[in-house]
Scaffold this motif. Structure first.
Motif, PDB file in Angstrom:
ATOM      1  N   VAL A 104       0.863  -1.180   0.000  1.00 21.22           N
ATOM      2  CA  VAL A 104       0.000   0.000   0.000  1.00 21.22           C
ATOM      3  C   VAL A 104       0.897   1.227   0.000  1.00 21.22           C
ATOM      4  N   HIS A 105       0.420   2.289  -0.611  1.00 20.52           N
ATOM      5  CA  HIS A 105       1.191   3.519  -0.681  1.00 20.52           C
ATOM      6  C   HIS A 105       0.510   4.576   0.181  1.00 20.52           C
ATOM      7  N   VAL A 106       1.272   5.119   1.121  1.00 21.70           N
ATOM      8  CA  VAL A 106       0.768   6.120   2.048  1.00 21.70           C
ATOM      9  C   VAL A 106       1.682   7.341   1.989  1.00 21.70           C
ATOM     10  N   VAL A 107       1.084   8.516   1.826  1.00 22.67           N
ATOM     11  CA  VAL A 107       1.849   9.759   1.873  1.00 22.67           C
ATOM     12  C   VAL A 107       1.644  10.345   3.264  1.00 22.67           C
ATOM     13  N   VAL A 108       2.743  10.436   4.027  1.00 19.08           N
ATOM     14  CA  VAL A 108       2.681  10.889   5.410  1.00 19.08           C
ATOM     15  C   VAL A 108       3.543  12.145   5.564  1.00 19.08           C
ATOM     16  N   PRO A 109       2.956  13.227   6.072  1.00 23.34           N
ATOM     17  CA  PRO A 109       3.796  14.396   6.352  1.00 23.34           C
ATOM     18  C   PRO A 109       4.907  14.021   7.335  1.00 23.34           C
ATOM     19  N   ALA A 110       6.099  14.547   7.119  1.00 19.04           N
ATOM     20  CA  ALA A 110       7.256  14.184   7.937  1.00 19.04           C
ATOM     21  C   ALA A 110       6.999  14.412   9.421  1.00 19.04           C
ATOM     22  N   ALA A 121      -2.643  11.658   6.995  1.00 21.28           N
ATOM     23  CA  ALA A 121      -1.894  11.145   5.851  1.00 21.28           C
ATOM     24  C   ALA A 121      -2.893  10.785   4.756  1.00 21.28           C
ATOM     25  N   THR A 122      -2.374  10.363   3.615  1.00 24.45           N
ATOM     26  CA  THR A 122      -3.246   9.985   2.501  1.00 24.45           C
ATOM     27  C   THR A 122      -2.899   8.572   2.045  1.00 24.45           C
ATOM     28  N   LEU A 123      -3.898   7.714   2.027  1.00 24.20           N
ATOM     29  CA  LEU A 123      -3.762   6.356   1.519  1.00 24.20           C
ATOM     30  C   LEU A 123      -4.107   6.398   0.037  1.00 24.20           C
ATOM     31  N   ASP A 124      -3.149   6.038  -0.795  1.00 28.58           N
ATOM     32  CA  ASP A 124      -3.304   6.130  -2.247  1.00 28.58           C
ATOM     33  C   ASP A 124      -4.547   5.379  -2.720  1.00 28.58           C
ATOM     34  N   PRO A 131      -3.469   9.861  11.712  1.00 31.81           N
ATOM     35  CA  PRO A 131      -2.017   9.772  11.919  1.00 31.81           C
ATOM     36  C   PRO A 131      -1.548   8.447  12.523  1.00 31.81           C
ATOM     37  N   GLU A 132      -2.310   7.917  13.485  1.00 24.53           N
ATOM     38  CA  GLU A 132      -1.919   6.661  14.131  1.00 24.53           C
ATOM     39  C   GLU A 132      -1.852   5.515  13.124  1.00 24.53           C
ATOM     40  N   THR A 133      -2.867   5.437  12.273  1.00 28.46           N
ATOM     41  CA  THR A 133      -2.877   4.392  11.232  1.00 28.46           C
ATOM     42  C   THR A 133      -1.735   4.602  10.259  1.00 28.46           C
ATOM     43  N   ALA A 134      -1.465   5.851   9.905  1.00 31.30           N
ATOM     44  CA  ALA A 134      -0.368   6.155   8.969  1.00 31.30           C
ATOM     45  C   ALA A 134       0.969   5.702   9.550  1.00 31.30           C
ATOM     46  N   ARG A 135       1.163   5.930  10.833  1.00 31.55           N
ATOM     47  CA  ARG A 135       2.431   5.524  11.449  1.00 31.55           C
ATOM     48  C   ARG A 135       2.559   3.995  11.505  1.00 31.55           C
ATOM     49  N   GLU A 136       1.432   3.334  11.678  1.00 32.97           N
ATOM     50  CA  GLU A 136       1.416   1.863  11.721  1.00 32.97           C
ATOM     51  C   GLU A 136       1.887   1.312  10.387  1.00 32.97           C
TER      52      GLU A 136
END
Length: 136
Positions: A104-110, A121-124, A131-136
């Motif tokens: 999966v492709h996720v764009v996460v701000p630094a 974040a954004t899940l493609d 944010p918690e899911t994005a970090r996972e």
């Protein structure tokens, strides 16, 4: 009245329309839709139900519906699942993962990635996720 041969031909044509797609939903959720042969849908439903029942435990506070979905995800993502006993067997068994890993492709701000921000974040192909899911 539909003749059996017509029903068979209609089914053959309908099978050509089978598909699987993902539909974004609010709050970091999504629907997975699958149009398939009814016999396959019934078999999947029965298997997932058996997996959910096999996963019941005293310290598990999930509902049966939650266990069904979690079992389905574990099965599809090949995380290894607890299998119900087959005919003639006793006790549960563990199915080991095959090692196939989805991408999966996720764009996460630094700053979100480091925990210094809670910007989503954004899940493609789906949309925003927490944010918690994005970090996972």
């Amino acid at each position: 009245m539909i003749r059996p041969s017509e029903a068979t031909e209609r089914h053959r044509e309908a099978v050509k329309e089978r598909e699987l797609y993902v539909q974004p939903a609010p709050n970091g959720m999504a629907w997975v839709h699958a149009l398939m042969r009814s016999i396959h849908a019934a078999a999947i439903d029965d298997y997932v139900d058996k997996l959910a029942k096999a996963g019941e435990g005293e310290d598990d506070d999930r509902t049966h519906i939650e266990r069904r979905l979690d079992s389905f995800v574990d099965l599809v993502l090949d995380k290894g699942v607890i299998l119900p006993p087959t005919e003639g067997e006793e006790g549960l068994r563990q199915r080991q993962p095959s090692g196939i890993v989805p991408t999966v492709h996720v764009v996460v701000p630094a700053l979100t990635l480091t925990g210094m921000s809670d910007e989503p974040a954004t899940l493609d192909g789906i949309g925003p996720i927490d944010p918690e899911t994005a970090r996972e």
